[in-house]
Scaffold this motif. Structure first.
Motif, PDB file in Angstrom:
ATOM      1  N   ILE A  38       0.721  -1.322   0.127  1.00 15.41           N
ATOM      2  CA  ILE A  38       0.076  -0.022  -0.191  1.00 15.41           C
ATOM      3  C   ILE A  38       0.993   1.225  -0.099  1.00 15.41           C
ATOM      4  O   ILE A  38       0.534   2.152  -0.902  1.00 15.41           O
ATOM      5  CB  ILE A  38      -1.078  -0.007   1.172  1.00 15.41           C
ATOM      6  CG1 ILE A  38      -1.996  -1.088   1.024  1.00 15.41           C
ATOM      7  CG2 ILE A  38      -1.533   1.334   1.411  1.00 15.41           C
ATOM      8  CD1 ILE A  38      -2.869  -1.413   2.127  1.00 15.41           C
ATOM      9  N   LYS A  39       1.844   1.284   0.881  1.00 14.38           N
ATOM     10  CA  LYS A  39       2.644   2.404   0.877  1.00 14.38           C
ATOM     11  C   LYS A  39       3.361   2.686  -0.622  1.00 14.38           C
ATOM     12  O   LYS A  39       3.420   3.691  -0.937  1.00 14.38           O
ATOM     13  CB  LYS A  39       3.750   2.355   2.031  1.00 14.38           C
ATOM     14  CG  LYS A  39       3.284   2.665   3.304  1.00 14.38           C
ATOM     15  CD  LYS A  39       4.372   2.467   4.314  1.00 14.38           C
ATOM     16  CE  LYS A  39       3.745   2.834   5.810  1.00 14.38           C
ATOM     17  NZ  LYS A  39       5.074   2.852   6.694  1.00 14.38           N
ATOM     18  N   THR A  40       3.971   1.611  -1.049  1.00 16.43           N
ATOM     19  CA  THR A  40       4.498   1.743  -2.187  1.00 16.43           C
ATOM     20  C   THR A  40       3.944   2.298  -3.296  1.00 16.43           C
ATOM     21  O   THR A  40       4.229   3.044  -4.083  1.00 16.43           O
ATOM     22  CB  THR A  40       5.525   0.393  -2.575  1.00 16.43           C
ATOM     23  OG1 THR A  40       6.287   0.020  -1.628  1.00 16.43           O
ATOM     24  CG2 THR A  40       6.079   0.449  -3.983  1.00 16.43           C
ATOM     25  N   THR A  41       2.765   1.867  -3.559  1.00 20.02           N
ATOM     26  CA  THR A  41       1.878   1.823  -4.665  1.00 20.02           C
ATOM     27  C   THR A  41       1.216   3.494  -4.339  1.00 20.02           C
ATOM     28  O   THR A  41       0.990   4.037  -5.364  1.00 20.02           O
ATOM     29  CB  THR A  41       0.866   1.064  -4.733  1.00 20.02           C
ATOM     30  OG1 THR A  41      -0.154   0.701  -3.558  1.00 20.02           O
ATOM     31  CG2 THR A  41       1.131  -0.604  -5.318  1.00 20.02           C
ATOM     32  N   TYR A  42       1.032   3.649  -3.382  1.00 23.26           N
ATOM     33  CA  TYR A  42       0.360   5.113  -2.814  1.00 23.26           C
ATOM     34  C   TYR A  42       1.490   6.205  -3.173  1.00 23.26           C
ATOM     35  O   TYR A  42       1.060   7.039  -3.866  1.00 23.26           O
ATOM     36  CB  TYR A  42      -0.351   5.155  -1.557  1.00 23.26           C
ATOM     37  CG  TYR A  42      -0.780   6.565  -1.248  1.00 23.26           C
ATOM     38  CD1 TYR A  42      -2.059   6.735  -1.775  1.00 23.26           C
ATOM     39  CD2 TYR A  42      -0.011   7.373  -0.576  1.00 23.26           C
ATOM     40  CE1 TYR A  42      -2.909   7.867  -1.702  1.00 23.26           C
ATOM     41  CE2 TYR A  42      -0.845   8.453  -0.263  1.00 23.26           C
ATOM     42  CZ  TYR A  42      -1.955   8.840  -1.047  1.00 23.26           C
ATOM     43  OH  TYR A  42      -2.847  10.072  -0.798  1.00 23.26           O
ATOM     44  N   SER A  43       2.600   5.854  -2.948  1.00 25.07           N
ATOM     45  CA  SER A  43       3.624   6.647  -2.939  1.00 25.07           C
ATOM     46  C   SER A  43       3.889   7.051  -4.472  1.00 25.07           C
ATOM     47  O   SER A  43       4.177   8.259  -4.917  1.00 25.07           O
ATOM     48  CB  SER A  43       5.115   6.286  -2.448  1.00 25.07           C
ATOM     49  OG  SER A  43       5.960   6.890  -2.681  1.00 25.07           O
ATOM     50  N   LYS A  44       4.009   6.103  -5.331  1.00 25.98           N
ATOM     51  CA  LYS A  44       4.129   6.264  -6.789  1.00 25.98           C
ATOM     52  C   LYS A  44       2.822   7.052  -7.187  1.00 25.98           C
ATOM     53  O   LYS A  44       3.224   8.011  -8.298  1.00 25.98           O
ATOM     54  CB  LYS A  44       4.342   4.795  -7.402  1.00 25.98           C
ATOM     55  CG  LYS A  44       5.506   4.146  -7.044  1.00 25.98           C
ATOM     56  CD  LYS A  44       5.706   2.896  -7.977  1.00 25.98           C
ATOM     57  CE  LYS A  44       7.106   2.193  -7.488  1.00 25.98           C
ATOM     58  NZ  LYS A  44       6.836   0.903  -8.057  1.00 25.98           N
ATOM     59  N   LEU A  45       1.718   6.705  -6.883  1.00 19.09           N
ATOM     60  CA  LEU A  45       0.525   7.472  -7.467  1.00 19.09           C
ATOM     61  C   LEU A  45       0.728   8.635  -7.046  1.00 19.09           C
ATOM     62  O   LEU A  45       0.356   9.658  -8.022  1.00 19.09           O
ATOM     63  CB  LEU A  45      -0.916   6.850  -6.855  1.00 19.09           C
ATOM     64  CG  LEU A  45      -1.998   7.363  -7.326  1.00 19.09           C
ATOM     65  CD1 LEU A  45      -2.283   7.380  -8.427  1.00 19.09           C
ATOM     66  CD2 LEU A  45      -3.262   6.942  -6.583  1.00 19.09           C
ATOM     67  N   LYS A  46       0.819   9.033  -5.711  1.00 21.67           N
ATOM     68  CA  LYS A  46       0.760  10.382  -5.547  1.00 21.67           C
ATOM     69  C   LYS A  46       1.569  11.151  -6.076  1.00 21.67           C
ATOM     70  O   LYS A  46       1.529  12.371  -6.481  1.00 21.67           O
ATOM     71  CB  LYS A  46       0.948  10.443  -3.982  1.00 21.67           C
ATOM     72  CG  LYS A  46       0.892  11.711  -3.116  1.00 21.67           C
ATOM     73  CD  LYS A  46      -0.659  12.037  -2.953  1.00 21.67           C
ATOM     74  CE  LYS A  46      -0.784  13.192  -2.561  1.00 21.67           C
ATOM     75  NZ  LYS A  46      -0.803  14.177  -1.272  1.00 21.67           N
TER      76      LYS A  46
ATOM     77  N   THR B 114      -1.781   3.856 -13.543  1.00 24.38           N
ATOM     78  CA  THR B 114      -1.988   3.391 -15.145  1.00 24.38           C
ATOM     79  C   THR B 114      -2.614   4.506 -16.008  1.00 24.38           C
ATOM     80  O   THR B 114      -2.138   4.704 -17.010  1.00 24.38           O
ATOM     81  CB  THR B 114      -2.381   1.953 -15.241  1.00 24.38           C
ATOM     82  OG1 THR B 114      -1.447   0.985 -14.670  1.00 24.38           O
ATOM     83  CG2 THR B 114      -2.200   1.447 -16.887  1.00 24.38           C
ATOM     84  N   ARG B 115      -3.751   4.707 -15.216  1.00 29.51           N
ATOM     85  CA  ARG B 115      -4.610   5.694 -16.201  1.00 29.51           C
ATOM     86  C   ARG B 115      -4.157   6.901 -16.302  1.00 29.51           C
ATOM     87  O   ARG B 115      -4.238   7.572 -17.307  1.00 29.51           O
ATOM     88  CB  ARG B 115      -6.094   5.762 -15.457  1.00 29.51           C
ATOM     89  CG  ARG B 115      -6.783   4.558 -15.687  1.00 29.51           C
ATOM     90  CD  ARG B 115      -7.991   4.756 -14.770  1.00 29.51           C
ATOM     91  NE  ARG B 115      -8.846   3.495 -14.598  1.00 29.51           N
ATOM     92  CZ  ARG B 115      -9.913   3.090 -15.404  1.00 29.51           C
ATOM     93  NH1 ARG B 115     -10.644   4.135 -15.998  1.00 29.51           N
ATOM     94  NH2 ARG B 115     -10.618   1.968 -14.982  1.00 29.51           N
ATOM     95  N   ILE B 116      -3.350   7.467 -15.341  1.00 34.09           N
ATOM     96  CA  ILE B 116      -2.680   8.718 -15.102  1.00 34.09           C
ATOM     97  C   ILE B 116      -1.839   9.019 -16.105  1.00 34.09           C
ATOM     98  O   ILE B 116      -1.450   9.581 -16.732  1.00 34.09           O
ATOM     99  CB  ILE B 116      -2.669   9.263 -13.645  1.00 34.09           C
ATOM    100  CG1 ILE B 116      -3.937   9.374 -12.712  1.00 34.09           C
ATOM    101  CG2 ILE B 116      -1.714  10.342 -13.507  1.00 34.09           C
ATOM    102  CD1 ILE B 116      -4.642  10.410 -13.150  1.00 34.09           C
TER     103      ILE B 116
END
Length: 170
Positions: free
Chosen positions: A14-22, A158-160
């Motif tokens: 969760i931390k990794t995916t959120y950090s990348k998205l953010k 991915t969408r962004i």
């Protein structure tokens, strides 16, 4: 990243995916956040970046609601009261409307808040509570949290990234 099978892996995912998205969300020009140019969650629809962030907040808020209700031994209507699992496009539209009054920066703040609250739930639960006990049907709590946080974060990113590339936003 492999599918999490324990508390530590779930937190890391969760931390990794959120950090990348953010990171990808933070450099989007404000003027581009309300334009409906991304592929929507319902077939043949488009959504804005604000809609996408609203969607992520909506699912995060549902996870928090499910947890609260389960801890208080109250019935949970999965996925949400008035919606069935085969009506997720309608639920996405509900999330868009729920948060349409917020600016993009307010949406990002709310997304951060929900992210922190979900991590607190995970931190306060044992590995047994998260991965060794059925929580919803055959699904464990850890799996349900991952399905509704890390996986949507990855999908949103991915969408962004696809949209940013098409708009030459770097």
């Amino acid at each position: 990243m492999a599918v999490p099978t324990n508390k530590k892996e779930l937190i890391n995912d969760i931390k990794t995916t959120y950090s990348k998205l953010k990171k990808d969300l933070e450099d989007i020009p404000l003027k581009s956040t309300k334009t409906k140019e991304l592929e929507g969650h319902a077939k043949h629809t488009n959504m804005s970046v604000c809609n996408l962030v609203s969607y992520l907040i909506g699912w995060g808020e549902l996870v928090l609601k499910w947890d609260r209700k389960m801890k208080n031994n109250k019935q949970v209507d999965f996925p949400e009261t008035g919606y069935k699992w085969n009506e997720l496009g309608k639920l996405a539209n509900k999330f868009y409307l729920d948060y349409e009054h917020l600016s993009y920066l307010e949406l990002l703040e709310k997304l951060d808040k929900v992210f922190v609250e979900i991590l607190e739930i995970i931190e306060n639960d044992s590995n047994k509570e998260l991965y060794q006990t059925a929580w919803y049907g055959k699904w464990t709590k850890g799996k349900m949290i991952q399905f509704n946080t890390a996986l949507p974060y990855k999908n949103a990113r991915t969408r962004i990234r696809r949209w940013k590339k098409s708009k030459e936003i770097t």
